[in-house]
Write a protein that holds these residues in place. Structure first.
Motif, PDB file in Angstrom:
ATOM      1  N   LEU A  76       0.820  -1.213   0.000  1.00  0.00           N
ATOM      2  CA  LEU A  76       0.000   0.000   0.000  1.00  0.00           C
ATOM      3  C   LEU A  76       0.851   1.258   0.000  1.00  0.00           C
ATOM      4  O   LEU A  76       0.538   2.233  -0.682  1.00  0.00           O
ATOM      5  CB  LEU A  76      -0.937  -0.007   1.208  1.00  0.00           C
ATOM      6  CG  LEU A  76      -2.241  -0.786   1.022  1.00  0.00           C
ATOM      7  CD1 LEU A  76      -3.037  -0.802   2.314  1.00  0.00           C
ATOM      8  CD2 LEU A  76      -3.079  -0.207  -0.100  1.00  0.00           C
TER       9      LEU A  76
ATOM     10  N   ARG B  58      -5.409  -1.853  -5.458  1.00  0.00           N
ATOM     11  CA  ARG B  58      -5.479  -1.153  -4.183  1.00  0.00           C
ATOM     12  C   ARG B  58      -6.786  -1.498  -3.460  1.00  0.00           C
ATOM     13  O   ARG B  58      -6.801  -1.713  -2.246  1.00  0.00           O
ATOM     14  CB  ARG B  58      -5.393   0.354  -4.403  1.00  0.00           C
ATOM     15  CG  ARG B  58      -5.346   1.153  -3.104  1.00  0.00           C
ATOM     16  CD  ARG B  58      -5.485   2.639  -3.354  1.00  0.00           C
ATOM     17  NE  ARG B  58      -4.464   3.132  -4.271  1.00  0.00           N
ATOM     18  CZ  ARG B  58      -4.439   4.374  -4.743  1.00  0.00           C
ATOM     19  NH1 ARG B  58      -5.386   5.229  -4.424  1.00  0.00           N
ATOM     20  NH2 ARG B  58      -3.484   4.764  -5.556  1.00  0.00           N
TER      21      ARG B  58
ATOM     22  N   LEU C 185      -7.256  -2.924   0.347  1.00  0.00           N
ATOM     23  CA  LEU C 185      -8.001  -2.141   1.334  1.00  0.00           C
ATOM     24  C   LEU C 185      -9.175  -2.919   1.919  1.00  0.00           C
ATOM     25  O   LEU C 185      -9.587  -2.661   3.049  1.00  0.00           O
ATOM     26  CB  LEU C 185      -8.484  -0.832   0.720  1.00  0.00           C
ATOM     27  CG  LEU C 185      -7.391   0.213   0.471  1.00  0.00           C
ATOM     28  CD1 LEU C 185      -7.954   1.409  -0.266  1.00  0.00           C
ATOM     29  CD2 LEU C 185      -6.746   0.655   1.780  1.00  0.00           C
TER      30      LEU C 185
ATOM     31  N   PHE D  86      -4.219   3.265   6.234  1.00  0.00           N
ATOM     32  CA  PHE D  86      -4.360   3.383   4.794  1.00  0.00           C
ATOM     33  C   PHE D  86      -5.716   3.936   4.385  1.00  0.00           C
ATOM     34  O   PHE D  86      -5.828   4.685   3.429  1.00  0.00           O
ATOM     35  CB  PHE D  86      -4.061   2.035   4.133  1.00  0.00           C
ATOM     36  CG  PHE D  86      -2.665   1.582   4.461  1.00  0.00           C
ATOM     37  CD1 PHE D  86      -1.571   2.215   3.902  1.00  0.00           C
ATOM     38  CD2 PHE D  86      -2.446   0.582   5.384  1.00  0.00           C
ATOM     39  CE1 PHE D  86      -0.286   1.854   4.238  1.00  0.00           C
ATOM     40  CE2 PHE D  86      -1.161   0.209   5.723  1.00  0.00           C
ATOM     41  CZ  PHE D  86      -0.073   0.845   5.158  1.00  0.00           C
TER      42      PHE D  86
ATOM     43  N   GLN E 278      -6.267   7.470   2.458  1.00  0.00           N
ATOM     44  CA  GLN E 278      -7.243   7.651   1.390  1.00  0.00           C
ATOM     45  C   GLN E 278      -8.176   8.823   1.699  1.00  0.00           C
ATOM     46  O   GLN E 278      -8.534   9.600   0.812  1.00  0.00           O
ATOM     47  CB  GLN E 278      -8.054   6.363   1.194  1.00  0.00           C
ATOM     48  CG  GLN E 278      -8.963   6.377  -0.017  1.00  0.00           C
ATOM     49  CD  GLN E 278      -8.198   6.481  -1.334  1.00  0.00           C
ATOM     50  OE1 GLN E 278      -7.084   5.988  -1.449  1.00  0.00           O
ATOM     51  NE2 GLN E 278      -8.784   7.139  -2.317  1.00  0.00           N
TER      52      GLN E 278
END
Length: 245
Positions: A103, A128, A132, A140, A144
């Motif tokens: 990531l 991705r 996630l 993460f 975002q």
């Protein structure tokens, strides 16, 4: 006993790319038309198609976003070869890398997809979104949310939450080097958003420029309490334009 939420989060930090069911490479030749590639992606239900003669001779790739922005939005003929719009900046990772490392690499390179490479062979790819989904909370998803922030005040609030997140990660035994990379990634993301916001408010700059980060942030070793050295490298313009620049 750990709570269910903590247990799931801890599992995520221990996982490697090889623990995911990464997807097989879907291929198209460079001469294949845009329409045929779109039909293949729809049939195989994939958002990324690699271009080349074989999985070991990949020349580039296209995504659903590539088709939207480079083909539909520009009104290209459907029989245009896919090589005309394919993207070339491919990023790969080893299957034994952690999901955390994957990531961070995606955020640093602005990649939505990573090729999985082992023994000089491409063996699949991951997105991705796929990674996630392995965690419902954590740094993460926070990164975002920073990328999606629209106001300077919102970005300030995000940075003020960083000590809480870092304390949580350190209490779970995350390595200091990875924590430094996370702080750097958040700081880089905030910087990019601020630059974008300023340009939107005051208009396009009168010269091409690069915002250059130095020191610990440039090395990917940023901490929460640090001085910061930055620079702007900008295009040399004619004398009558220098005041505006």
């Amino acid at each position: 006993m750990k709570s269910g939420t903590t247990f799931i989060s801890d599992q995520f930090y221990a996982k490697h790319v090889s623990d995911l069911h990464f997807r097989h490479l879907r291929m198209a030749k460079a001469s294949t038309s845009i329409q045929d590639c779109a039909a293949q992606m729809a049939k195989e239900q994939v958002s990324c198609l690699f271009v080349g003669e074989s999985p070991q001779q990949i020349q580039g790739y296209v995504t659903d976003i590539t088709l939207r922005d480079q083909a539909l939005a520009k009104g290209l003929a459907f029989d245009t070869p896919i090589s005309e719009i394919m993207e070339h900046a491919m990023v790969s990772i080893h299957p034994e890398a952690t999901l955390v490392e994957a990531l961070l690499l995606m955020f640093r390179t602005k990649s939505r997809y990573l090729l999985v490479k082992e023994n000089e062979q491409y063996i699949g790819w991951i997105s991705r979104t796929k990674i996630l989904t392995e965690q419902s909370q954590g740094p993460f998803m926070f990164i975002q949310s920073v990328k999606e922030a629209r106001q300077i005040t919102e970005l300030k609030d995000k940075w003020q939450r960083m000590p809480e997140i870092i304390h949580l990660l350190l209490s779970r035994g995350m390595k200091a080097g990875i924590v430094n990379q996370i702080i750097t990634t958040v700081a880089d993301t905030i910087t990019q958003r601020v630059i974008e916001r300023v340009i939107k408010e005051i208009g396009s700059p009168p010269a091409k420029f690069v915002f250059f980060v130095l020191g610990s942030e440039g090395r990917g070793e940023l901490t929460l309490k640090t001085d910061q050295d930055n620079a702007i490298i900008y295009e040399d313009k004619a004398n009558e334009q220098r005041e505006a620049v």
